[in-house]
Motif scaffolding. Structure first.
Motif, short mmCIF file in Angstrom:
data_model
loop_
_atom_site.label_atom_id
_atom_site.label_comp_id
_atom_site.label_asym_id
_atom_site.label_seq_id
_atom_site.Cartn_x
_atom_site.Cartn_y
_atom_site.Cartn_z
N HIS A 1 0.94 -1.01 0.00
CA HIS A 1 -0.03 0.17 0.15
C HIS A 1 0.94 1.23 0.04
CE1 HIS A 1 1.10 -0.32 4.50
NE2 HIS A 1 0.82 0.99 4.34
N ASP B 1 0.79 5.02 1.86
CA ASP B 1 0.40 5.86 2.85
C ASP B 1 -0.49 7.17 2.29
OD1 ASP B 1 1.24 4.14 4.35
OD2 ASP B 1 3.01 5.36 5.32
N TYR C 1 11.40 6.36 5.98
CA TYR C 1 11.38 5.99 4.74
C TYR C 1 10.26 6.76 4.19
CZ TYR C 1 7.42 2.88 6.02
OH TYR C 1 6.01 2.74 6.58
N HIS D 1 5.07 0.16 0.32
CA HIS D 1 5.47 -0.91 1.17
C HIS D 1 4.46 -1.89 1.91
CE1 HIS D 1 4.09 3.03 3.11
NE2 HIS D 1 3.47 2.44 4.31
#
Ligand code: NI
Length: 227
Positions: free
Chosen positions: A96, A98, A153, A159
């Motif tokens: 997915h 963010d 990150y 991720h």
């Protein structure tokens, strides 16, 4: 670039956190995912109004505010209240990205997520699987850190959290709006600052080359920081 910030919490602080979290009120984490992410998210979370989550989250924010490497790497202007989660029994979070804009109406807070962070609260030996897999330019990187350490990150990266097949993986996650939105520019500033920090003790005070590097750092920051 993934940046590891070691010892955000020391061993005693991790123990205190784990004790509090053992008796905390864990709830299903899926409903807080976006409509698309909900299908791929399977974990437990503390409610964001939970008293334990608020208190422990504030401790993390205070620690980050004094951590030189975190400050240099993130140039954070706003930090989202940390969210505590637990993966167990095959729990995972599929690939997915963010949300770019995150709103916390009760605090009148909106942040643009530039950086995402995972603070590990379980030791790597306590569970199997559970790697944070971040897709980068040259392929996916797997991250599984010692308890008390944090990875930063880019929020723009895809991720996932691999299924936890044994034990419990407890983490705190958060997001930051940086003074420098552009990831490449922020990483250049971080590299420059790290070299200045490394060279400064080796040079005399008032060294003209160090002074010039500091001058360059601040003028790049001035140029690249959001208005
Ligand atoms: Ni995520």
């Amino acid at each position: 670039m993934l940046i590891v910030v070691e010892n955000v919490l020391d061993a005693q602080e991790v123990r205190n956190f784990r004790e509090r979290l053992n008796s905390a009120r864990w709830i299903d984490g899926a409903p807080t995912a976006g409509t698309r992410s909900v299908a791929v998210k399977q974990n437990l979370q503390l409610d964001r109004n939970d008293a334990d989550a608020t208190e422990l989250g504030n401790i993390i924010l205070r620690k980050l505010g004094h951590h030189p490497l975190f400050i240099s790497a993130s140039l954070a202007e706003k930090i989202w209240p940390p969210v505590f989660n637990c993966y167990q029994n095959g729990g995972h979070y599929g690939t997915h990205s963010d949300a770019a804009l995150m709103r916390l109406p009760e605090a009148g807070m909106t942040i643009r997520s530039d950086l995402s962070a995972t603070l590990f609260l379980s030791e790597p030996d306590d569970y199997d699987g559970g790697e944070l897999l971040v897709e980068e330019q040259f392929g996916a990187q797997a991250v599984k850190l010692a308890a008390g350490d944090m990875v930063l990150y880019p929020s723009s990266s895809l991720h996932q959290v691999a299924p936890v097949t044994r034990g419990q993986r407890i983490c705190a996650i958060t997001w930051m709006q940086s003074a420098v939105a552009d990831t490449a520019a922020r990483e250049l500033l971080f590299d420059l600052d790290q070299s200045i920090q490394a060279l400064t003790p080796q040079r005399p005070k008032d060294d003209p080359d160090i002074n010039r590097l500091i001058h360059v750092y601040h003028n790049l920051l001035r140029r690249w920081a959001a208005p």
